[in-house]
Design a protein around this motif. Structure first.
Motif, PDB file in Angstrom:
ATOM      1  N   ILE A 121       0.835  -1.206   0.000  1.00 29.88           N
ATOM      2  CA  ILE A 121       0.000   0.000   0.000  1.00 29.88           C
ATOM      3  C   ILE A 121       0.868   1.254   0.000  1.00 29.88           C
ATOM      4  O   ILE A 121       0.576   2.232  -0.700  1.00 29.88           O
ATOM      5  N   ALA A 122       1.964   1.203   0.737  1.00 30.72           N
ATOM      6  CA  ALA A 122       2.857   2.364   0.778  1.00 30.72           C
ATOM      7  C   ALA A 122       3.460   2.611  -0.605  1.00 30.72           C
ATOM      8  O   ALA A 122       3.523   3.748  -1.077  1.00 30.72           O
ATOM      9  N   TRP A 172       2.248   1.850  -3.478  1.00 27.33           N
ATOM     10  CA  TRP A 172       1.196   2.346  -4.360  1.00 27.33           C
ATOM     11  C   TRP A 172       0.959   3.838  -4.104  1.00 27.33           C
ATOM     12  O   TRP A 172       0.874   4.644  -5.028  1.00 27.33           O
ATOM     13  N   THR A 173       0.877   4.183  -2.821  1.00 33.43           N
ATOM     14  CA  THR A 173       0.666   5.589  -2.474  1.00 33.43           C
ATOM     15  C   THR A 173       1.783   6.463  -3.037  1.00 33.43           C
ATOM     16  O   THR A 173       1.535   7.550  -3.565  1.00 33.43           O
ATOM     17  N   GLU A 192       1.334   6.939  -6.861  1.00 30.62           N
ATOM     18  CA  GLU A 192       0.194   7.777  -7.223  1.00 30.62           C
ATOM     19  C   GLU A 192       0.409   9.245  -6.858  1.00 30.62           C
ATOM     20  O   GLU A 192       0.093  10.130  -7.644  1.00 30.62           O
ATOM     21  N   THR A 193       0.936   9.485  -5.672  1.00 31.90           N
ATOM     22  CA  THR A 193       1.151  10.890  -5.282  1.00 31.90           C
ATOM     23  C   THR A 193       2.352  11.463  -6.017  1.00 31.90           C
ATOM     24  O   THR A 193       2.349  12.626  -6.398  1.00 31.90           O
TER      25      THR A 193
END
Lengths: 128, 335
Positions: free
Chosen positions: A15-16, A18-19, A22-23
């Motif tokens: 999840i990290a 991916w974040t 995206e950011t």
């Protein structure tokens, strides 16, 4: 104990990561080609997004929560050499609702696969 | 040659839609009927009838969505925002019924709950897909190249009616599948269900046809004008014959025919819709060619699809072959 504590690490990493992608790509949605602000559906309002996000969060929590509970329940079952399983239930709680479905599906591991789903009488009736 | 890419792509997408509707239709339909199962044992059997197939059937839904995105990006950009909440509903429904297959097989007191989730998930997914169909038939509010309606355009009489219609349509397919896969009392029950569902389905086909003829005058023009009528008259006739065949086959002792006849009825109705809406991919304003991706993109994707489609068809056919025959009481989930 260390192993148990490490269990969520994989999820956190995914999840990290991916974040970060995206950011990190902002303000582009297609890098150098299309800005996020220009890519938004014109019909979509903040309320729409809020509603759908809430629904997703609720449903995911419920489905994953239930899955976790069922997995833990399966881990409590004790397989024995004869293929029968015993299910630990709190005292006073009857265990007559054990499903008779079995098989090699992921979550069916603890079920009694050799028990017929339907009483023999009904099977015989169905075949006649 | 490049002029044909668009036609090839719409054919692929059209066939994939029909494959999805028929295949996932029957397993959603069995889910819808499972609520009324005569007994718990029968419900186990009904779910066992679809458990080897349902997830593979959803392959076609993905092919439709991605085919639309890749070959007709403009259509995708307009249709998906317009269907925002129906898609959300459908995904929630499919999720619940998908996990219900697994969760209901864990021993405990929650089995009835997940049987309920299996039913309601199937119902909601079918209803949401019917809404999408209804919106598609009714047309989207488009200005230039953008969807300019709201995310709640689906809350309108016609899409909601279409939603209910598809629930009955899928239940009819499900009943046909159950006749094919079960025996004895359960099969008899499925036959009765099938006849009842057919009555509803015919009523809804009638309503939808009437609605289109009244609200979309160009549709009448399409069907009765010269020379179209020479090619098109077999479609309504075929639909009527198929409906009669469905009724007959549910009533007499045929085992395979109810399902086949229902598929034929679906295919003809689908063809009828396609004729009415042609050549629009975003009714009422955007046609296939203005929504198409560049010939280069379409050709590139066609190569991959041409390789993959035969593989998908082959493994689908093989899985249906492996799990052929009647479902037996002993064969629970996963055997």
């Amino acid at each position: 104990l260390l192993g148990v504590c490490c269990a969520p690490i994989g999820f956190i990493a995914v999840i990290a990561g991916w974040t970060v992608t995206e950011t990190g790509r902002q303000p582009w949605v297609v890098y150098g080609m299309l800005r996020t602000a220009d890519a938004v559906s014109p019909s979509l309002t903040a309320t729409d997004v809020a509603i759908s996000l809430t629904v997703y969060v609720l449903i995911y929590s419920f489905v994953f929560g239930s899955g976790l509970i069922l997995l833990l329940r399966l881990m409590r079952t004790i397989p024995d050499p004869h293929g029968e399983v015993q299910i630990k239930t709190p005292a006073g709680e009857s265990d007559d609702s054990v499903t008779l479905l079995g098989g090699n599906r992921p979550l069916a591991a603890g079920t009694r696969s050799q028990d017929p789903v339907v009483p023999d009488s009904l099977v015989a009736g169905a075949k006649s | 040659m490049t002029a044909y890419f668009t036609l090839i792509w719409i054919t692929i997408i059209g066939v994939a839609v029909l494959m999805y509707v028929v295949l996932d239709g029957f397993d959603l339909g069995v889910g819808i009927l499972s609520r009324k199962a005569p007994s718990r044992e029968d419900r186990h059997l009904m779910i066992a009838c679809v458990s080897p197939f349902w997830d593979g059937n959803e392959t076609w839904l993905i092919l439709v969505a991605i085919g639309l995105l890749a070959a007709f990006p403009l259509a995708f950009a307009i249709i998906v925002p317009a269907l925002y909440f129906p898609v959300l509903l459908m995904l929630m429904g499919l999720m619940f019924r998908g996990v219900a297959f697994e969760y209901r097989s864990v021993p405990g007191k929650h089995v009835e709950f997940w049987d309920g989730a299996f039913f309601s998930g199937s119902l909601v997914a079918a209803f949401a897909q019917g809404i999408m169909l209804g919106m598609f038939v009714e047309g989207f509010t488009v200005t230039g190249r953008e969807f300019t309606g709201t995310s709640f355009d689906w809350v309108a009489p016609f899409p909601l009616i279409a939603g209910v219609a598809l629930v009955f349509g899928y239940a009819l397919l499900g009943a046909g599948w159950l006749v094919l896969k079960t025996e004895g009392a359960l099969q008899h029950w499925a036959r009765e269900c099938g006849r009842r569902m057919l009555t509803f389905v015919l009523a809804f086909i009638f309503i939808v046809t009437l609605y289109m003829l009244i609200h979309q005058p160009q549709v009448i023009g399409r069907w009765v004008s010269f020379p179209h009528i020479f090619f098109l008259w077999p479609i309504p006739l075929g639909a009527a014959l198929a409906a009669w065949w469905v009724w007959r086959s549910f009533s007499n002792l045929h085992e395979i025919q109810p399902f086949i006849a229902t598929i034929v009825l679906f295919a003809i109705s689908f063809l009828g819709l396609a004729v009415s809406l042609w050549p629009n991919i975003v009714p009422p304003s955007i046609d296939l060619w203005s929504a198409a991706a560049s010939p280069g993109s379409q050709a590139f994707l066609l190569v991959g699809t041409a390789l993959l489609l035969p593989i998908i068809l082959a493994y689908t056919a093989w899985s249906y072959w492996v799990f052929r025959g009647k479902v037996q009481a002993e064969s629970g989930y996963g055997h």
